[in-house]
Design an enzyme around this catalytic site. Structure first.
Site, mmCIF file in Angstrom:
data_model
loop_
_atom_site.group_PDB
_atom_site.id
_atom_site.type_symbol
_atom_site.label_atom_id
_atom_site.label_comp_id
_atom_site.label_asym_id
_atom_site.label_seq_id
_atom_site.Cartn_x
_atom_site.Cartn_y
_atom_site.Cartn_z
ATOM 1 N N SER A 148 37.418 -13.836 7.392
ATOM 2 C CA SER A 148 38.600 -13.118 7.861
ATOM 3 C C SER A 148 39.852 -13.856 7.370
ATOM 4 O O SER A 148 39.808 -14.589 6.378
ATOM 5 C CB SER A 148 38.521 -13.047 9.394
ATOM 6 O OG SER A 148 39.606 -12.356 9.921
ATOM 7 N N LYS A 166 41.564 -7.244 7.739
ATOM 8 C CA LYS A 166 40.895 -8.418 8.333
ATOM 9 C C LYS A 166 40.721 -8.249 9.846
ATOM 10 O O LYS A 166 39.716 -8.682 10.406
ATOM 11 C CB LYS A 166 41.684 -9.692 8.018
ATOM 12 C CG LYS A 166 41.768 -10.018 6.509
ATOM 13 C CD LYS A 166 40.429 -10.442 5.930
ATOM 14 C CE LYS A 166 40.582 -11.061 4.546
ATOM 15 N NZ LYS A 166 39.320 -11.506 3.949
HETATM 16 C C1 HXC Z 1 51.947 -3.710 -5.107
HETATM 17 C C2 HXC Z 1 49.862 -3.394 -6.068
HETATM 18 C C3 HXC Z 1 49.848 -4.746 -6.557
HETATM 19 C C4 HXC Z 1 51.004 -5.566 -6.260
HETATM 20 C C5 HXC Z 1 47.988 -3.770 -7.154
HETATM 21 N N1 HXC Z 1 48.688 -2.846 -6.479
HETATM 22 N N2 HXC Z 1 48.663 -4.941 -7.219
HETATM 23 N N3 HXC Z 1 50.889 -2.883 -5.354
HETATM 24 N N4 HXC Z 1 52.004 -5.020 -5.534
HETATM 25 N N5 HXC Z 1 51.081 -6.834 -6.674
HETATM 26 C C6 HXC Z 1 48.320 -1.457 -6.242
HETATM 27 C C7 HXC Z 1 48.274 -0.724 -7.561
HETATM 28 O O1 HXC Z 1 49.565 -0.307 -7.992
HETATM 29 C C8 HXC Z 1 47.370 0.466 -7.231
HETATM 30 O O2 HXC Z 1 48.045 1.459 -6.505
HETATM 31 C C9 HXC Z 1 46.367 -0.148 -6.259
HETATM 32 O O3 HXC Z 1 46.994 -1.330 -5.721
HETATM 33 C C10 HXC Z 1 45.072 -0.536 -6.947
HETATM 34 O O4 HXC Z 1 45.368 -1.436 -7.989
HETATM 35 P P1 HXC Z 1 44.286 -1.789 -9.129
HETATM 36 O O5 HXC Z 1 44.857 -2.860 -9.955
HETATM 37 O O6 HXC Z 1 43.820 -0.539 -9.774
HETATM 38 O O7 HXC Z 1 43.059 -2.290 -8.236
HETATM 39 P P2 HXC Z 1 41.824 -3.175 -8.639
HETATM 40 O O8 HXC Z 1 41.672 -3.283 -10.134
HETATM 41 O O9 HXC Z 1 40.705 -2.634 -7.852
HETATM 42 O O10 HXC Z 1 42.227 -4.643 -8.146
HETATM 43 C C11 HXC Z 1 42.253 -4.980 -6.779
HETATM 44 C C12 HXC Z 1 43.415 -5.924 -6.488
HETATM 45 C C13 HXC Z 1 43.428 -7.122 -7.455
HETATM 46 C C14 HXC Z 1 43.300 -6.371 -5.037
HETATM 47 C C15 HXC Z 1 44.722 -5.135 -6.648
HETATM 48 O O11 HXC Z 1 44.532 -7.939 -7.195
HETATM 49 C C16 HXC Z 1 42.166 -7.893 -7.394
HETATM 50 O O12 HXC Z 1 41.179 -7.531 -8.011
HETATM 51 N N6 HXC Z 1 42.103 -9.002 -6.650
HETATM 52 C C17 HXC Z 1 40.881 -9.804 -6.499
HETATM 53 C C18 HXC Z 1 41.181 -11.238 -6.417
HETATM 54 C C19 HXC Z 1 42.041 -11.564 -5.260
HETATM 55 O O13 HXC Z 1 42.923 -10.785 -4.859
HETATM 56 N N7 HXC Z 1 41.870 -12.731 -4.711
HETATM 57 C C20 HXC Z 1 42.688 -13.167 -3.606
HETATM 58 C C21 HXC Z 1 41.935 -13.020 -2.384
HETATM 59 S S1 HXC Z 1 42.725 -14.009 -1.209
HETATM 60 P P3 HXC Z 1 48.672 2.803 -7.248
HETATM 61 O O14 HXC Z 1 49.336 3.542 -6.142
HETATM 62 O O15 HXC Z 1 49.645 2.295 -8.290
HETATM 63 O O16 HXC Z 1 47.504 3.526 -7.836
HETATM 64 C C22 HXC Z 1 42.589 -13.279 0.234
HETATM 65 C C23 HXC Z 1 42.974 -14.161 1.383
HETATM 66 C C24 HXC Z 1 43.969 -13.516 2.247
HETATM 67 O O17 HXC Z 1 42.219 -12.189 0.333
HETATM 68 C C25 HXC Z 1 44.554 -14.471 3.228
HETATM 69 C C26 HXC Z 1 45.260 -15.642 2.624
HETATM 70 C C27 HXC Z 1 45.842 -16.609 3.600
#
Ligand code: HXC
Length: 276
Positions: A148, A166
């Site tokens: 979470s 979460k």
């Molecule tokens: C605003 C955003 C954005 C950003 C993506 N989107 N990045 N909006 N600001 N920085 C929007 C896009 O415009 C799109 O909407 C939608 O989200 C989907 O984006 P995609 O890039 O097509 O999605 P996808 O390829 O599936 O990637 C998922 C992701 C990416 C979450 C966006 O960042 C990812 O794969 N992350 C994995 C790794 C990660 O995030 N690790 C960190 C985890 S840490 P529209 O409307 O334009 O279609 C964690 C801990 C949390 O979770 C707590 C910490 C203390």
């Protein structure tokens, strides 16, 4: 590794631990701590190269390792990954539902699809993993550890999508603990605080912001991936046999100060990113 100075090195010998999103960061740290205590490790993620390099680190700790390319949003992919894991390493004893996605975005700018994407990865992905692993967990009287985040307890600016996902995970965890206890399956969550060197902290607290946040943690530092791994190992161990339905916060006391400082820092970072 530190964990094997305190726990029996064969504590998880013959047991299979599956970590979703186990290719890097906190999740790989968790997998390594189980590997150091004799577990067979399976990991899944979206990119084979990441999984290959993680597998090398896990094998260096003596583990038998199985990797599967699978996106947790795809239930069928998880079902097939778990079936293949069973064939390769035996039934799953501990599922760590850890795959997550995150980015900073104020609610007023977040698209519906951006919100849905994070809810799909974090919340739906965690349900998919638990549901797809159920038969194996029932067979082993196994356990689930959900990863979470602090946003489940306290709202954080620019994290409406993550907080909702979460908080949903922690509620789901409790319901599963309630329903699946009769099969001997335990379910718990870990809330990691800010962890050094992770993708999450790079995204949430870049540069100078990270330095300020460190000072705001009561213990005065960020945690390590091993410190989350040690908590996971404890929750999966026989020492935790009567612990189910609980949220274990491993954050150096960070949540006690609330999210005010984080909100200030993040607002500044977002303004910088927007060139204001
Ligand atoms: C605003 C955003 C954005 C950003 C993506 N989107 N990045 N909006 N600001 N920085 C929007 C896009 O415009 C799109 O909407 C939608 O989200 C989907 O984006 P995609 O890039 O097509 O999605 P996808 O390829 O599936 O990637 C998922 C992701 C990416 C979450 C966006 O960042 C990812 O794969 N992350 C994995 C790794 C990660 O995030 N690790 C960190 C985890 S840490 P529209 O409307 O334009 O279609 C964690 C801990 C949390 O979770 C707590 C910490 C203390």
């Amino acid at each position: 590794m530190r964990v094997s100075d305190y726990f029996k090195k064969d504590m998880f010998s013959g047991k299979t631990v599956f970590v979703t999103g186990g290719g890097s960061g906190i999740n790989l740290g968790i997998a390594k701590n189980f590997a150091a205590l004799g577990a067979n490790i399976a990991i899944c993620g979206r990119t084979q190269e990441k999984l290959d390099s993680a597998a090398e680190e896990l094998r260096a700790l003596g583990a038998q390792v199985h990797t599967e390319v699978a996106d947790v949003r795809d239930f069928a992919a998880l079902e097939s990954a778990f079936a293949a894991t069973r064939d390769a390493l035996g039934p799953i004893h501990t599922l760590v539902a850890a795959a997550a996605g995150n980015f900073l975005c104020p609610a007023e700018q977040l698209s519906a699809n951006g919100f849905k994407t994070v809810v799909d990865i974090d919340l739906l992905g965690s349900f998919n993993a638990a549901r797809a692993a159920f038969d194996q967990l029932k067979e082993t009287s196994g356990n689930i550890i959900f990863i979470s985040a602090g946003m489940a307890m306290v709202p954080y600016a620019a994290q409406v999508h993550v907080g909702a996902a979460k908080a949903g995970i922690d509620n789901m965890m409790k319901t599963l603990a309630l329903e699946w206890g009769r099969y001997g399956i335990r379910a718990n969550s870990i809330i990691p605080g800010p962890i050094e060197g992770t993708e999450g902290m790079k995204r949430l607290a870049p540069g100078e912001a990270g330095k300020q946040l460190r000072r705001a943690v009561p213990l005065g530092r960020f945690g390590s991936t091993d410190e989350i791994g040690q908590a996971a190992v404890f929750l999966a161990s026989p020492l935790a046999d009567y612990i189910s339905g609980t949220v274990l916060v491993v954050d150096g006391g960070q949540n006690l100060a609330g999210s005010g400082l984080f909100t200030q820092i993040i607002s500044r970072e977002l303004q910088k990113m927007a060139g204001k």
